[in-house]
Design a protein around this motif. Sequence first.
Motif, PDB file in Angstrom:
ATOM      1  N   PHE A 142       0.844  -1.157   0.049  1.00  0.00           N
ATOM      2  CA  PHE A 142       0.091   0.034   0.145  1.00  0.00           C
ATOM      3  C   PHE A 142       0.768   1.126  -0.046  1.00  0.00           C
ATOM      4  CE2 PHE A 142      -2.437   3.496   1.653  1.00  0.00           C
ATOM      5  CZ  PHE A 142      -3.584   3.223   0.986  1.00  0.00           C
ATOM      6  N   HIS A 143       1.204   2.005  -1.017  1.00  0.00           N
ATOM      7  CA  HIS A 143       1.599   3.207  -1.145  1.00  0.00           C
ATOM      8  C   HIS A 143       0.722   4.444  -1.409  1.00  0.00           C
ATOM      9  CE1 HIS A 143       5.601   0.488  -1.327  1.00  0.00           C
ATOM     10  NE2 HIS A 143       4.983  -0.241  -2.309  1.00  0.00           N
ATOM     11  N   GLY A 144      -0.208   3.999  -1.659  1.00  0.00           N
ATOM     12  CA  GLY A 144      -1.109   5.338  -1.796  1.00  0.00           C
ATOM     13  C   GLY A 144      -2.182   4.912  -2.754  1.00  0.00           C
ATOM     14  N   ARG A 145      -2.957   6.088  -3.453  1.00  0.00           N
ATOM     15  CA  ARG A 145      -4.256   5.775  -4.296  1.00  0.00           C
ATOM     16  C   ARG A 145      -4.291   6.675  -5.571  1.00  0.00           C
ATOM     17  NH1 ARG A 145      -7.763   2.676  -1.346  1.00  0.00           N
ATOM     18  NH2 ARG A 145      -7.513   2.951   0.847  1.00  0.00           N
ATOM     19  N   THR A 146      -3.135   7.123  -6.003  1.00  0.00           N
ATOM     20  CA  THR A 146      -3.054   7.667  -7.482  1.00  0.00           C
ATOM     21  C   THR A 146      -3.135   6.698  -8.460  1.00  0.00           C
ATOM     22  OG1 THR A 146      -0.926   7.611  -7.648  1.00  0.00           O
ATOM     23  CG2 THR A 146      -1.586   9.524  -6.378  1.00  0.00           C
ATOM     24  N   THR A 147      -3.697   7.105  -9.785  1.00  0.00           N
ATOM     25  CA  THR A 147      -3.738   6.278 -10.567  1.00  0.00           C
ATOM     26  C   THR A 147      -2.577   5.386 -11.111  1.00  0.00           C
ATOM     27  OG1 THR A 147      -3.301   7.788 -12.289  1.00  0.00           O
ATOM     28  CG2 THR A 147      -5.819   7.218 -11.743  1.00  0.00           C
ATOM     29  N   THR A 148      -1.325   5.899 -10.862  1.00  0.00           N
ATOM     30  CA  THR A 148       0.027   5.298 -11.057  1.00  0.00           C
ATOM     31  C   THR A 148       0.094   4.047  -9.802  1.00  0.00           C
ATOM     32  OG1 THR A 148       1.014   6.842 -12.452  1.00  0.00           O
ATOM     33  CG2 THR A 148       2.323   5.477 -11.296  1.00  0.00           C
ATOM     34  N   ILE A 149      -0.094   4.497  -8.836  1.00  0.00           N
ATOM     35  CA  ILE A 149       0.278   3.813  -7.489  1.00  0.00           C
ATOM     36  C   ILE A 149      -0.781   2.486  -7.448  1.00  0.00           C
ATOM     37  CG2 ILE A 149       0.135   3.693  -5.001  1.00  0.00           C
ATOM     38  CD1 ILE A 149       1.427   6.752  -5.213  1.00  0.00           C
ATOM     39  N   VAL A 150      -2.067   2.644  -7.830  1.00  0.00           N
ATOM     40  CA  VAL A 150      -2.920   1.555  -7.787  1.00  0.00           C
ATOM     41  C   VAL A 150      -2.731   0.521  -8.905  1.00  0.00           C
ATOM     42  CG1 VAL A 150      -4.713   3.003  -6.495  1.00  0.00           C
ATOM     43  CG2 VAL A 150      -4.942   2.856  -9.070  1.00  0.00           C
ATOM     44  N   SER A 151      -2.062   1.104  -9.935  1.00  0.00           N
ATOM     45  CA  SER A 151      -1.787   0.476 -11.163  1.00  0.00           C
ATOM     46  C   SER A 151      -0.783  -0.880 -10.743  1.00  0.00           C
ATOM     47  CB  SER A 151      -0.813   0.913 -12.299  1.00  0.00           C
ATOM     48  OG  SER A 151      -1.733   2.189 -12.897  1.00  0.00           O
ATOM     49  N   PHE A 152      -0.141  -0.817  -9.763  1.00  0.00           N
ATOM     50  CA  PHE A 152       0.597  -1.950  -9.092  1.00  0.00           C
ATOM     51  C   PHE A 152       0.219  -2.389  -7.495  1.00  0.00           C
ATOM     52  CE2 PHE A 152       3.409   1.869  -8.072  1.00  0.00           C
ATOM     53  CZ  PHE A 152       3.486   1.804  -6.964  1.00  0.00           C
ATOM     54  N   SER A 153      -1.061  -2.085  -7.254  1.00  0.00           N
ATOM     55  CA  SER A 153      -1.703  -2.660  -6.144  1.00  0.00           C
ATOM     56  C   SER A 153      -2.214  -3.795  -6.407  1.00  0.00           C
ATOM     57  CB  SER A 153      -2.918  -1.773  -5.443  1.00  0.00           C
ATOM     58  OG  SER A 153      -3.459  -2.320  -4.818  1.00  0.00           O
ATOM     59  N   THR A 154      -2.262  -4.725  -5.341  1.00  0.00           N
ATOM     60  CA  THR A 154      -2.823  -6.208  -5.519  1.00  0.00           C
ATOM     61  C   THR A 154      -4.205  -6.172  -4.737  1.00  0.00           C
ATOM     62  OG1 THR A 154      -1.565  -7.138  -3.660  1.00  0.00           O
ATOM     63  CG2 THR A 154      -0.716  -7.495  -6.131  1.00  0.00           C
ATOM     64  N   PHE A 194     -10.359   1.377 -12.196  1.00  0.00           N
ATOM     65  CA  PHE A 194      -9.565   2.814 -12.322  1.00  0.00           C
ATOM     66  C   PHE A 194      -8.263   2.531 -13.303  1.00  0.00           C
ATOM     67  CE2 PHE A 194     -10.539   2.939  -7.510  1.00  0.00           C
ATOM     68  CZ  PHE A 194     -11.387   3.730  -7.512  1.00  0.00           C
ATOM     69  N   GLY A 195      -8.559   1.566 -14.325  1.00  0.00           N
ATOM     70  CA  GLY A 195      -7.794   1.558 -15.526  1.00  0.00           C
ATOM     71  C   GLY A 195      -8.103   2.523 -16.546  1.00  0.00           C
ATOM     72  N   PRO A 196      -7.331   2.658 -17.490  1.00  0.00           N
ATOM     73  CA  PRO A 196      -6.307   1.687 -17.924  1.00  0.00           C
ATOM     74  C   PRO A 196      -4.987   2.143 -16.961  1.00  0.00           C
ATOM     75  CG  PRO A 196      -6.078   3.702 -19.497  1.00  0.00           C
ATOM     76  CD  PRO A 196      -7.584   3.656 -18.404  1.00  0.00           C
ATOM     77  N   TYR A 197      -4.221   1.141 -16.647  1.00  0.00           N
ATOM     78  CA  TYR A 197      -3.024   1.225 -15.680  1.00  0.00           C
ATOM     79  C   TYR A 197      -1.679   1.580 -16.247  1.00  0.00           C
ATOM     80  CZ  TYR A 197      -6.897  -1.196 -13.292  1.00  0.00           C
ATOM     81  OH  TYR A 197      -8.085  -1.471 -12.632  1.00  0.00           O
ATOM     82  N   THR A 198      -0.989   2.151 -15.485  1.00  0.00           N
ATOM     83  CA  THR A 198       0.258   2.587 -15.768  1.00  0.00           C
ATOM     84  C   THR A 198       1.373   1.243 -15.821  1.00  0.00           C
ATOM     85  OG1 THR A 198       0.029   4.567 -14.322  1.00  0.00           O
ATOM     86  CG2 THR A 198       2.540   4.074 -14.984  1.00  0.00           C
ATOM     87  N   PRO A 199       1.862   1.218 -17.041  1.00  0.00           N
ATOM     88  CA  PRO A 199       2.892  -0.084 -17.293  1.00  0.00           C
ATOM     89  C   PRO A 199       4.192   0.384 -16.346  1.00  0.00           C
ATOM     90  CG  PRO A 199       3.102   1.257 -19.023  1.00  0.00           C
ATOM     91  CD  PRO A 199       1.805   1.860 -18.319  1.00  0.00           C
ATOM     92  N   GLY A 200       5.006  -0.521 -16.395  1.00  0.00           N
ATOM     93  CA  GLY A 200       6.362  -0.458 -15.807  1.00  0.00           C
ATOM     94  C   GLY A 200       6.674  -0.754 -14.374  1.00  0.00           C
TER      95      GLY A 200
END
Length: 404
Positions: free
Chosen positions: A145-157, A165-171
């Motif tokens: 849990f690192h936060g709730r921005t669109t980039t951060i939730v992109s790597f949440s499980t 909340f997609g599309p999700y940030t890759p990388g």
Amino acid sequence: MIEDMLRTPAAVQDAERHTAHNYHPLPVVISSAEGAWVTDVDGRRYLDCLAGYSALNFGHRHPTLIAAAHAQLDKLTLTSRAFLHDQFADFCRELAALCGKDLVLPMNTGAEAVETGIKVARKWGYQVKGIPAGQANIVVAEGNFHGRTTTIVSFSTDSDARADFGPYTPGFRIVPYGDLAALTEAIDEHTVAVLLEPIQGEQGVVVPPEGYLHGVRLLCTERNVLFIADEIQSGLGRTGTTFACEQEGVVPDMYLLGKALGGGIVPVSAVAADTDVLGVLQPGQHGSTFGGNPLACAVATEVVRLLATGEFQRRSAALGERLQAGLRGLIGKGLVAVRGRGLWAGLDIDPALMSGREACERLMERGVLAKDTHGSTIRLAPPLVITEEEIDHAVAQVAAVLAG
């Protein structure tokens, strides 16, 4: 009837009527607080065993921090980073010294600190490590849990945090937390950083296996990868040391800080790293209007000075032993497991007894505030100003709730 005279039900209804339902708070409406205690609109007192998810490490309205805020309010509150102000240098210098780093980049929220860390790591990867443009990847852990921005939730499980909340940030590459072999396999020539919580908070105060953080540090050094420690909840005295990484004698390349840094008064976050990392940023490439504002710096400098004495780290370590021992005594008496370090604990309740939410509601009725997570788990994170007697009281209330 007394119930008809209470203000809480109407206040709860009014809040529900005009608020987006992104939280599910307990039905308590706090109107004042001091130290480890809060008082609701009906005059009932509660022992705060959540402390704003560690944002209130120094308790409510710590006199030193309140005095710093009052003094600064009478002089200057905001300039923007277009100009310097007389509180800025002290804050950056003293926080850098506390972290053992060269530079500090002040921001506001924890999520902003994480976003900053991601941007800096990518830029470092392209400019210093020589990764081809657009190819950088960062390795993270399941249950993070690192936060709730669109980039951060992109790597949440966490499906609640991520779904719809997609599309999700890759990388990003996700590996099991605590699994050094999986982490080793995930790192390749395009990896710029490993981003981890030294102890996973939202997941239920999950402590990694002994030696894991040390192994991460060695691996990152060997592979020329930045080790980014998200100490937003775990840092600044919560676990009995200034940073949770210190529990294994580990120093990351970058600290992400927040929550307690604002002293429970203003949102303050920061990234701390050496010049060879943070120095990749140039004017105009990253910023924040309120980041490092005078009011925030005045309060946060006093926070750093409180921590520099070591008093609160010692309190957390000593009182944490008392808390952990008391809670471990309840294993088999309604608790399945207890995890934690210092004044931070995750309690797994026997799901046959009740859910975590039900446990928190019953604790609230007994004058103790806590927070549930992931079904039958609750978290305790009392302010570091709590006393031995108050810890014993909290443990007794947990025991009473489990006993029914």
